[in-house]
Scaffold this motif. Structure first.
Motif, PDB file in Angstrom:
ATOM      1  N   GLY A 117       0.788  -1.222   0.000  1.00 49.33           N
ATOM      2  CA  GLY A 117       0.000   0.000   0.000  1.00 49.33           C
ATOM      3  C   GLY A 117       0.820   1.271   0.000  1.00 49.33           C
ATOM      4  N   ARG A 118       2.102   1.167  -0.316  1.00 46.79           N
ATOM      5  CA  ARG A 118       2.973   2.333  -0.333  1.00 46.79           C
ATOM      6  C   ARG A 118       3.234   2.797  -1.769  1.00 46.79           C
ATOM      7  NH1 ARG A 118       7.667  -0.133   3.416  1.00 46.79           N
ATOM      8  NH2 ARG A 118       7.380  -1.731   1.788  1.00 46.79           N
ATOM      9  N   VAL A 119       3.409   4.088  -1.940  1.00 47.72           N
ATOM     10  CA  VAL A 119       3.719   4.652  -3.254  1.00 47.72           C
ATOM     11  C   VAL A 119       5.123   4.243  -3.655  1.00 47.72           C
ATOM     12  CG1 VAL A 119       4.034   6.777  -4.566  1.00 47.72           C
ATOM     13  CG2 VAL A 119       2.183   6.619  -2.886  1.00 47.72           C
ATOM     14  N   ASP A 120       5.261   3.560  -4.814  1.00 44.59           N
ATOM     15  CA  ASP A 120       6.596   3.156  -5.277  1.00 44.59           C
ATOM     16  C   ASP A 120       6.964   3.818  -6.600  1.00 44.59           C
ATOM     17  OD1 ASP A 120       4.993   1.810  -7.045  1.00 44.59           O
ATOM     18  OD2 ASP A 120       5.826  -0.168  -6.655  1.00 44.59           O
ATOM     19  N   GLY A 121       6.112   4.714  -7.089  1.00 46.80           N
ATOM     20  CA  GLY A 121       6.418   5.470  -8.294  1.00 46.80           C
ATOM     21  C   GLY A 121       5.454   6.634  -8.399  1.00 46.80           C
ATOM     22  N   GLU A 122       5.957   7.782  -8.839  1.00 45.41           N
ATOM     23  CA  GLU A 122       5.098   8.960  -8.872  1.00 45.41           C
ATOM     24  C   GLU A 122       5.537   9.925  -9.965  1.00 45.41           C
ATOM     25  OE1 GLU A 122       3.552  10.948  -5.215  1.00 45.41           O
ATOM     26  OE2 GLU A 122       4.874  12.597  -5.848  1.00 45.41           O
ATOM     27  N   TYR A 123       4.534  10.545 -10.594  1.00 40.22           N
ATOM     28  CA  TYR A 123       4.807  11.665 -11.484  1.00 40.22           C
ATOM     29  C   TYR A 123       3.810  12.767 -11.191  1.00 40.22           C
ATOM     30  CZ  TYR A 123       5.821  14.732 -15.262  1.00 40.22           C
ATOM     31  OH  TYR A 123       6.168  15.852 -15.967  1.00 40.22           O
ATOM     32  N   ARG A 124       4.298  13.991 -11.176  1.00 41.61           N
ATOM     33  CA  ARG A 124       3.477  15.155 -10.844  1.00 41.61           C
ATOM     34  C   ARG A 124       3.777  16.270 -11.837  1.00 41.61           C
ATOM     35  NH1 ARG A 124       0.998  17.853  -6.457  1.00 41.61           N
ATOM     36  NH2 ARG A 124       1.510  20.070  -6.334  1.00 41.61           N
ATOM     37  N   LEU A 125       2.714  16.900 -12.342  1.00 43.56           N
ATOM     38  CA  LEU A 125       2.858  18.027 -13.264  1.00 43.56           C
ATOM     39  C   LEU A 125       1.849  19.097 -12.894  1.00 43.56           C
ATOM     40  CD1 LEU A 125       4.047  19.266 -15.901  1.00 43.56           C
ATOM     41  CD2 LEU A 125       2.191  18.119 -17.115  1.00 43.56           C
ATOM     42  N   VAL A 126       2.341  20.319 -12.699  1.00 48.43           N
ATOM     43  CA  VAL A 126       1.483  21.461 -12.398  1.00 48.43           C
ATOM     44  C   VAL A 126       1.722  22.519 -13.459  1.00 48.43           C
ATOM     45  CG1 VAL A 126       0.856  23.227 -10.707  1.00 48.43           C
ATOM     46  CG2 VAL A 126       1.655  20.983  -9.923  1.00 48.43           C
ATOM     47  N   SER A 127       0.661  23.035 -14.032  1.00 49.16           N
ATOM     48  CA  SER A 127       0.814  24.059 -15.060  1.00 49.16           C
ATOM     49  C   SER A 127      -0.399  24.981 -15.068  1.00 49.16           C
ATOM     50  CB  SER A 127       1.003  23.417 -16.437  1.00 49.16           C
ATOM     51  OG  SER A 127      -0.100  22.578 -16.747  1.00 49.16           O
ATOM     52  N   ASP A 128      -0.193  26.162 -15.638  1.00 43.68           N
ATOM     53  CA  ASP A 128      -1.262  27.151 -15.799  1.00 43.68           C
ATOM     54  C   ASP A 128      -1.617  27.272 -17.274  1.00 43.68           C
ATOM     55  OD1 ASP A 128      -1.433  27.793 -13.115  1.00 43.68           O
ATOM     56  OD2 ASP A 128       0.001  29.449 -13.257  1.00 43.68           O
ATOM     57  N   ILE A 129      -2.910  27.322 -17.569  1.00 42.73           N
ATOM     58  CA  ILE A 129      -3.386  27.634 -18.903  1.00 42.73           C
ATOM     59  C   ILE A 129      -3.700  29.123 -18.917  1.00 42.73           C
ATOM     60  CG2 ILE A 129      -5.163  27.213 -20.640  1.00 42.73           C
ATOM     61  CD1 ILE A 129      -3.232  24.892 -20.204  1.00 42.73           C
ATOM     62  N   ARG A 137      -3.666  31.376 -26.535  1.00 43.51           N
ATOM     63  CA  ARG A 137      -3.654  30.491 -25.371  1.00 43.51           C
ATOM     64  C   ARG A 137      -2.349  29.716 -25.301  1.00 43.51           C
ATOM     65  NH1 ARG A 137      -8.266  25.910 -24.176  1.00 43.51           N
ATOM     66  NH2 ARG A 137      -8.534  26.337 -21.955  1.00 43.51           N
ATOM     67  N   TYR A 138      -1.792  29.602 -24.094  1.00 43.61           N
ATOM     68  CA  TYR A 138      -0.566  28.829 -23.922  1.00 43.61           C
ATOM     69  C   TYR A 138      -0.536  28.205 -22.539  1.00 43.61           C
ATOM     70  CZ  TYR A 138       1.385  32.608 -21.025  1.00 43.61           C
ATOM     71  OH  TYR A 138       1.603  33.535 -20.030  1.00 43.61           O
ATOM     72  N   GLU A 139       0.320  27.231 -22.383  1.00 40.42           N
ATOM     73  CA  GLU A 139       0.492  26.559 -21.099  1.00 40.42           C
ATOM     74  C   GLU A 139       1.855  26.893 -20.515  1.00 40.42           C
ATOM     75  OE1 GLU A 139       1.326  22.507 -21.088  1.00 40.42           O
ATOM     76  OE2 GLU A 139       0.714  22.165 -19.026  1.00 40.42           O
ATOM     77  N   LYS A 140       1.889  27.256 -19.264  1.00 35.96           N
ATOM     78  CA  LYS A 140       3.126  27.533 -18.555  1.00 35.96           C
ATOM     79  C   LYS A 140       3.332  26.463 -17.498  1.00 35.96           C
ATOM     80  CE  LYS A 140       5.626  31.030 -15.892  1.00 35.96           C
ATOM     81  NZ  LYS A 140       5.577  32.407 -15.331  1.00 35.96           N
ATOM     82  N   VAL A 141       4.379  25.673 -17.646  1.00 28.94           N
ATOM     83  CA  VAL A 141       4.674  24.617 -16.681  1.00 28.94           C
ATOM     84  C   VAL A 141       5.222  25.244 -15.405  1.00 28.94           C
ATOM     85  CG1 VAL A 141       6.062  22.574 -16.206  1.00 28.94           C
ATOM     86  CG2 VAL A 141       5.093  22.928 -18.486  1.00 28.94           C
ATOM     87  N   ILE A 142       4.594  24.927 -14.294  1.00 30.10           N
ATOM     88  CA  ILE A 142       4.991  25.470 -12.997  1.00 30.10           C
ATOM     89  C   ILE A 142       5.869  24.496 -12.233  1.00 30.10           C
ATOM     90  CG2 ILE A 142       4.167  26.426 -10.808  1.00 30.10           C
ATOM     91  CD1 ILE A 142       3.472  28.068 -13.306  1.00 30.10           C
ATOM     92  N   GLU A 143       5.518  23.227 -12.303  1.00 26.57           N
ATOM     93  CA  GLU A 143       6.245  22.204 -11.543  1.00 26.57           C
ATOM     94  C   GLU A 143       6.202  20.895 -12.309  1.00 26.57           C
ATOM     95  OE1 GLU A 143       5.933  19.915  -7.195  1.00 26.57           O
ATOM     96  OE2 GLU A 143       4.740  21.719  -7.604  1.00 26.57           O
ATOM     97  N   ALA A 144       7.366  20.288 -12.528  1.00 35.89           N
ATOM     98  CA  ALA A 144       7.439  19.013 -13.241  1.00 35.89           C
ATOM     99  C   ALA A 144       8.671  18.251 -12.777  1.00 35.89           C
ATOM    100  CB  ALA A 144       7.474  19.234 -14.737  1.00 35.89           C
ATOM    101  N   PRO A 145       8.656  17.730 -11.552  1.00 38.52           N
ATOM    102  CA  PRO A 145       9.809  16.961 -11.063  1.00 38.52           C
ATOM    103  C   PRO A 145       9.978  15.672 -11.854  1.00 38.52           C
ATOM    104  CG  PRO A 145       7.960  16.772  -9.550  1.00 38.52           C
ATOM    105  CD  PRO A 145       7.571  17.802 -10.562  1.00 38.52           C
ATOM    106  N   ALA A 146      11.169  15.097 -11.774  1.00 39.77           N
ATOM    107  CA  ALA A 146      11.456  13.860 -12.505  1.00 39.77           C
ATOM    108  C   ALA A 146      10.536  12.735 -12.051  1.00 39.77           C
ATOM    109  CB  ALA A 146      12.908  13.460 -12.310  1.00 39.77           C
ATOM    110  N   SER A 147      10.127  11.918 -13.002  1.00 44.59           N
ATOM    111  CA  SER A 147       9.260  10.784 -12.710  1.00 44.59           C
ATOM    112  C   SER A 147      10.047   9.665 -12.032  1.00 44.59           C
ATOM    113  CB  SER A 147       8.645  10.254 -14.003  1.00 44.59           C
ATOM    114  OG  SER A 147       7.986   9.028 -13.773  1.00 44.59           O
ATOM    115  N   SER A 148       9.380   8.965 -11.112  1.00 43.02           N
ATOM    116  CA  SER A 148       9.978   7.783 -10.488  1.00 43.02           C
ATOM    117  C   SER A 148       9.196   6.525 -10.826  1.00 43.02           C
ATOM    118  CB  SER A 148      10.034   7.968  -8.965  1.00 43.02           C
ATOM    119  OG  SER A 148       8.733   8.158  -8.414  1.00 43.02           O
ATOM    120  N   ILE A 149       8.299   6.606 -11.830  1.00 46.02           N
ATOM    121  CA  ILE A 149       7.484   5.454 -12.229  1.00 46.02           C
ATOM    122  C   ILE A 149       8.321   4.505 -13.071  1.00 46.02           C
ATOM    123  CG2 ILE A 149       5.468   4.726 -13.555  1.00 46.02           C
ATOM    124  CD1 ILE A 149       4.205   7.409 -12.857  1.00 46.02           C
TER     125      ILE A 149
END
Length: 307
Positions: A117-129, A137-149
């Motif tokens: 039940g523990r997280v063993d891989g994760e990807y997170r992306l935060v962006s503004d439209i 219209r454009y997308e600005k990436v705010i946060e995109a750490p390296a994936s561990s999946i």
């Protein structure tokens, strides 16, 4: 996640996942990422309709039929079913155009969960439209750490589902592709809703479809909740799995119901290789209207400024 997810035992595909997930941001309906969290996903934010029951993790086919609809009644609709369908699909067309005039933040979180039940891989992306002063219209990436999946690989059909199927928009143009069956009425939080089961009439090559259940608010005649999965023809020898997901909408500015939260908590069961339990959360926040006459194209990516 919805779409095609393939197991690649013994191979580290982190770089591919990282690069491909960045493609999510280019989609006009790209999904928002939720805060990092272990264990069950949080409930939808205040103002959205509440989930009926958490998605089950039996088989994907069985789960797609589990609607959590024990309170659905056989009460007939106040107007003919055909009129309800005509009204809410027309509103879907209006909603699609209206949403293109809004800025918002999208937060996407994808996790794989191990046997304990523990997280063993994760990807997170935060962006503004956002929009430029000229209205582009454009997308600005705010946060995109390296994936561990590492245990699964995402393919193009995953991203097609994320872009088009998860935030389902059932317009009059899309309607002929689906069979729609009226199920009954259900009180969802404070909302009276009409409940429909929908599925593709015919599976065509290279096409993705929604299969599941939708809830239509009985006054505004707009979709406020969807629950189902993506489906379509698979390539021969392709070992893929499609998770059950729920999308919740919130009333924005007293008129349209915009998607604000999507979640999937499911176990992907593959023909070869081990099952993979996943948590996915997508949030759309901070909707703000930019203008009423903007013509929108596909958002382009603007990377964060380097320090």
């Amino acid at each position: 996640m919805s779409g095609v997810i393939s197991v690649t035992p013994g191979k580290n595909r982190e770089d591919n996942i990282f690069i491909t997930l960045l493609m999510i941001g280019y989609a006009a309906f790209a999904l928002p990422l939720a805060a990092q969290r272990q264990g069950p996903l949080p409930p939808p934010p205040p103002g959205t309709v509440a989930p009926s029951t958490p998605p089950a993790s039996k088989s994907n086919e069985d789960a797609a039929r589990q609607t959590g609809s024990s309170h659905i009644t056989n009460e007939p609709p106040a107007i003919p079913v055909e009129q309800i369908i005509e009204k809410f699909t027309q509103h879907e067309q209006e909603f699609r155009k209206e949403r293109e005039n809004y800025t918002y933040t999208q937060i996407f979180l994808f996790q794989t969960i191990d046997e304990d039940g523990r997280v063993d891989g994760e990807y997170r992306l935060v962006s503004d439209i956002l929009f430029t002063p000229a209205g582009k219209r454009y997308e600005k990436v705010i946060e995109a750490p390296a994936s561990s999946i590492q245990r699964i690989t995402m393919e193009q059909q995953d991203f097609d589902d994320i872009e088009k199927i998860w935030p389902l928009v059932l317009t009059p143009e899309e309607l002929p592709k689906y069979d729609i069956k009226y199920i009954g009425r259900e009180q969802v939080d404070e909302l009276g809703t009409y409940v429909f089961d929908i599925g593709p009439k015919k599976l065509e090559k290279n096409q993705r479809y929604f299969q599941g259940r939708i809830w239509v608010e009985d006054r505004d005649m707009q979709i406020v909740k969807t629950r189902g999965k993506g489906t379509g023809l698979m390539k021969k020898k392709q070992d893929s799995a499609f998770p059950l997901f729920e999308t919740f909408r919130e009333n924005i500015e007293g008129h349209f119901w915009f998607p604000t939260y999507t979640r999937s908590e499911d176990t992907l069961r593959f023909k070869t290789g081990p099952d993979v339990r996943i948590h996915v959360a997508v949030r759309y926040t901070n909707y703000k209207r930019f203008g009423s006459t903007i013509k929108i194209g596909t958002a382009t990516q603007v990377d964060p400024e380097k320090p």
